[in-house]
Enzyme design. Structure first.
Site, mmCIF file in Angstrom:
data_model
loop_
_atom_site.group_PDB
_atom_site.id
_atom_site.type_symbol
_atom_site.label_atom_id
_atom_site.label_comp_id
_atom_site.label_asym_id
_atom_site.label_seq_id
_atom_site.Cartn_x
_atom_site.Cartn_y
_atom_site.Cartn_z
ATOM 1 N N GLN A 1 -4.311 -5.045 7.051
ATOM 2 C CA GLN A 1 -5.296 -6.030 6.591
ATOM 3 C C GLN A 1 -5.136 -7.367 7.303
ATOM 4 O O GLN A 1 -5.879 -8.303 7.016
ATOM 5 C CB GLN A 1 -5.156 -6.243 5.069
ATOM 6 C CG GLN A 1 -5.384 -5.006 4.236
ATOM 7 C CD GLN A 1 -6.824 -4.506 4.289
ATOM 8 O OE1 GLN A 1 -7.732 -5.207 4.722
ATOM 9 N NE2 GLN A 1 -7.027 -3.269 3.850
ATOM 10 N N CYS B 1 -4.568 2.452 -3.846
ATOM 11 C CA CYS B 1 -3.341 2.959 -3.219
ATOM 12 C C CYS B 1 -2.200 1.965 -3.367
ATOM 13 O O CYS B 1 -1.405 1.775 -2.441
ATOM 14 C CB CYS B 1 -3.555 3.288 -1.737
ATOM 15 S SG CYS B 1 -4.745 4.583 -1.470
ATOM 16 N N LYS C 1 -10.485 -0.457 10.153
ATOM 17 C CA LYS C 1 -10.591 -1.628 9.280
ATOM 18 C C LYS C 1 -11.008 -2.862 10.071
ATOM 19 O O LYS C 1 -11.043 -3.976 9.551
ATOM 20 C CB LYS C 1 -9.253 -1.884 8.577
ATOM 21 C CG LYS C 1 -8.911 -0.804 7.556
ATOM 22 C CD LYS C 1 -7.609 -1.100 6.869
ATOM 23 C CE LYS C 1 -7.091 0.083 6.096
ATOM 24 N NZ LYS C 1 -7.899 0.421 4.921
ATOM 25 N N ASP D 1 3.348 -4.139 7.954
ATOM 26 C CA ASP D 1 2.093 -3.410 7.791
ATOM 27 C C ASP D 1 0.975 -4.426 8.005
ATOM 28 O O ASP D 1 0.730 -5.279 7.159
ATOM 29 C CB ASP D 1 2.051 -2.797 6.383
ATOM 30 C CG ASP D 1 0.705 -2.169 6.064
ATOM 31 O OD1 ASP D 1 -0.246 -2.331 6.857
ATOM 32 O OD2 ASP D 1 0.605 -1.519 5.001
ATOM 33 N N HIS E 1 0.872 -1.171 0.000
ATOM 34 C CA HIS E 1 0.000 0.000 0.000
ATOM 35 C C HIS E 1 0.915 1.229 0.000
ATOM 36 O O HIS E 1 2.004 1.181 0.569
ATOM 37 C CB HIS E 1 -0.837 -0.048 1.279
ATOM 38 C CG HIS E 1 -1.908 0.995 1.377
ATOM 39 N ND1 HIS E 1 -1.638 2.295 1.703
ATOM 40 C CD2 HIS E 1 -3.251 0.910 1.195
ATOM 41 C CE1 HIS E 1 -2.775 2.979 1.726
ATOM 42 N NE2 HIS E 1 -3.769 2.158 1.426
#
Ligand SMILES: Cc1ncc(COP(=O)(O)O)c(C=O)c1O
Lengths: 401, 137
Positions: A196, A357, A219, A193, A114
């Site tokens: 998700q 993104c 999220k 990261d 991302h």
């Protein structure tokens, strides 16, 4: 599941809302909305400063939220920094390498990142004349441990990768990747990261073996404007605060400032107290749901939706059939993703169209944009069927068949 | 436009026709000016080339454009400006483009509809920077 999501009762263009843009942001259950309004209605005060009852209450709730977040990812409370999101969390880490990185040093990322986990590193490398090494994806496995092994060099200082891709939905073998990096050189800093990942599967940062782990509340059923930077205790000393000002200092004189110790110095300025308390409620719900259970459900519905879409001629699926975590990117021959998304919207179906993104990944896939349908705990097989029907209908509008 | 209006009404026959059979979708051999623009929403690009003679656009071509709305808009705009004077074309507004499209455009898709107008304006600005402003008399 008895949870209620008030927004799912909404009608869009007279149709039932089928919300399939969960990778962008999930909906909020009533419990989270209530936690926010209850805080403002009954406990609102600023934290850490007041000696009066309300402030003490607010501070206690804030501290409890930090403990809950820590427990949820198997970290310690003093390893949790509240931020406004994944993006800010990654920026704190990238900023901290401003003084530590030298010309010729190398930062490894993947092409699937991302922009939040790409742009800060690219900018850092440009400023410091360091080299950004971008790992390609393997056609079959996605993240490639082999490619990582080849990319590691004596100059590698940082490796940053996402645990689950926001476009393809597939997971990185993160534990193996961390082990590989540590074996090569255990002074390399590793950032994951997890934006998700935490929302889709059980996460244990201690077992992963990374130094930094970033994610966003919105999220995973939580409020907007709240995120987390997990920073391993031993890595805390390497971090520099990005936001300077109130609430992050021990003392300030005309000539000098002493920053707070520990995580406090990264939480400069008045914090999103209600948001963090709402986040606490969201995690409570995910704990009850069980992340292992949710992970399985999302992958089941992901495969089910993948199969349905694969039966529509002209549809190309970019996500893998299995292990897509309910995140399905696809293209329809001859129809631009924006047009698909607009036509699906007329059916009450919300999907994302664009580059998500992740423009470097789009380039690697040989496309500039695509459609993405992403499922979450309230989505059913009926929603997947509605998606398939609407894509067929969109094709009819364009091609008449 | 009415936000409750379903997007379906955007995809009228003439829009789909301009999308599938875009007019002036080609390259000019020797353009006098060209400009390229990107829609930040999706990263799609439109390039417009102009051939100018005596202050008039004698030929125009475009390439790129992604969605039906942006491609139809480029097709309709290029069709509409051929043979017209630069001075005239410079007066074109957002409303003129929406009139050409003749469909309800949802606010998020306005960028797609108006990208070509912006690219066209840039192409004319470039032309005038190079060749001086057209004489009006
Ligand atoms: C994998 C990934 N990383 C980072 C981000 C950025 O998160 P935020 O916008 O909440 O900072 C997102 C979400 O958009 C994401 O999916």
């Amino acid at each position: 599941m008895t949870l209620s999501f008030p927004i799912l009762r909404r009608k869009i263009h007279g149709k039932r809302l089928v919300y399939l843009d969960n990778a962008a942001t999930t909906q909020r259950p009533k419990e989270v909305i209530d936690a926010l309004s209850d805080f403002y209605a009954s406990h609102n005060a600023n934290i850490n400063r007041g000696v009066y009852a309300l402030s003490v209450e607010a501070t206690e709730r804030w501290d409890a939220a930090r403990e809950r977040v820590a427990r949820f990812i198997h970290a310690l409370p003093d390893e949790i920094i509240f931020t406004k999101g994944t993006t800010e969390a990654i920026n704190i880490v990238a900023h901290s390498f401003e003084s530590g990185i030298r010309p010729g040093d190398e930062v490894i990322v993947t092409v699937a990142e991302h922009h939040a986990n790409f742009v800060p590193w690219q900018a850092l490398c440009k400023r410091k004349k360091a080299r950004l090494v971008v790992l390609a994806l393997d056609k079959k496995t996605g993240f490639s441990l082999l490619a990582l092994r080849k990319a590691l060099s004596p100059k590698t200082r940082i490796v940053a990768f996402s645990m689950v891709s926001n476009v393809l939905g597939c997971a990185t073998p993160s534990k193996e990747a961390c082990a590989l990096i540590r074996k090569h050189d255990d002074t390399i800093s590793i950032l994951i990261d997890g934006a998700q990942a935490v929302s889709h599967m059980p996460v244990d940062v201690a077992r992963l073996g990374c130094d930094f782990f970033a994610f966003s509340a919105h999220k995973m059923l939580g409020p907007f404007g709240v995120g987390v930077l997990y920073c391993k205790r031993t890595a805390l000393l390497s971090l520099e605060p990005l936001i300077l000002g109130g609430d992050m200092i021990e003392s300030v004189s005309v000539n000098e400032t002493v920053f707070s110790k520990g995580t406090r110095k990264f939480e400069g300025g008045t914090q999103n107290v209600a948001g963090v308390i709402g986040f606490d409620a969201a995690i409570g719900i995910l704990e009850k749901e069980g992340m292992a259970h949710l992970h399985k459900e999302l992958n089941d519905i992901g495969t089910y939706a993948w199969d349905l879409l694969s039966k529509v001629s002209g549809v190309t699926l970019h996500s893998p059939r299995r292990g897509n975590n309910g995140i399905i990117s696809f293209s329809v021959a001859g129809i631009h993703p924006h047009d698909i998304a607009s036509l699906l919207d007329s059916e009450g179906i919300a999907i994302r169209a664009g580059h998500h993104c992740a423009q470097p990944l789009m380039g690697a896939l040989g496309i500039s944009t695509c459609c993405r349908a992403s499922f979450y705990m309230y989505n059913t097989k009926k929603d997947a069927a509605a998606l398939q029907r609407a894509v067929k209908k969109a094709k009819k509008v364009f091609h008449g068949s | 436009m009415d936000p409750d209006l379903p997007a379906e009404s955007m995809y009228r026959e003439h829009i789909l026709d301009h999308y599938e059979h875009p007019r002036n979708y080609r390259r000019l051999k020797k353009p006098d000016a060209a400009s390229l623009g990107t829609n930040p929403l999706c990263g799609d690009e439109v390039k417009i080339e102009l051939q100018v003679k005596g202050g008039k656009i004698v030929d125009v071509a475009f390439q790129g454009g992604g969605c039906a709305i942006s491609k139809a808009s480029a097709s309709l705009i290029t069709e509409g400006i051929k043979g017209r004077s630069l001075a005239e074309v410079k007066m074109m507004t957002k409303d003129d483009v929406l009139e050409l499209l003749a469909i309800p455009i949802s606010p998020v898709r306005l960028k797609c509809a108006l990208l070509s107008l912006q690219v066209l304006e840039n192409a004319i600005t470039k032309y005038e920077a190079k060749h001086g402003r057209a004489h009006h008399h």
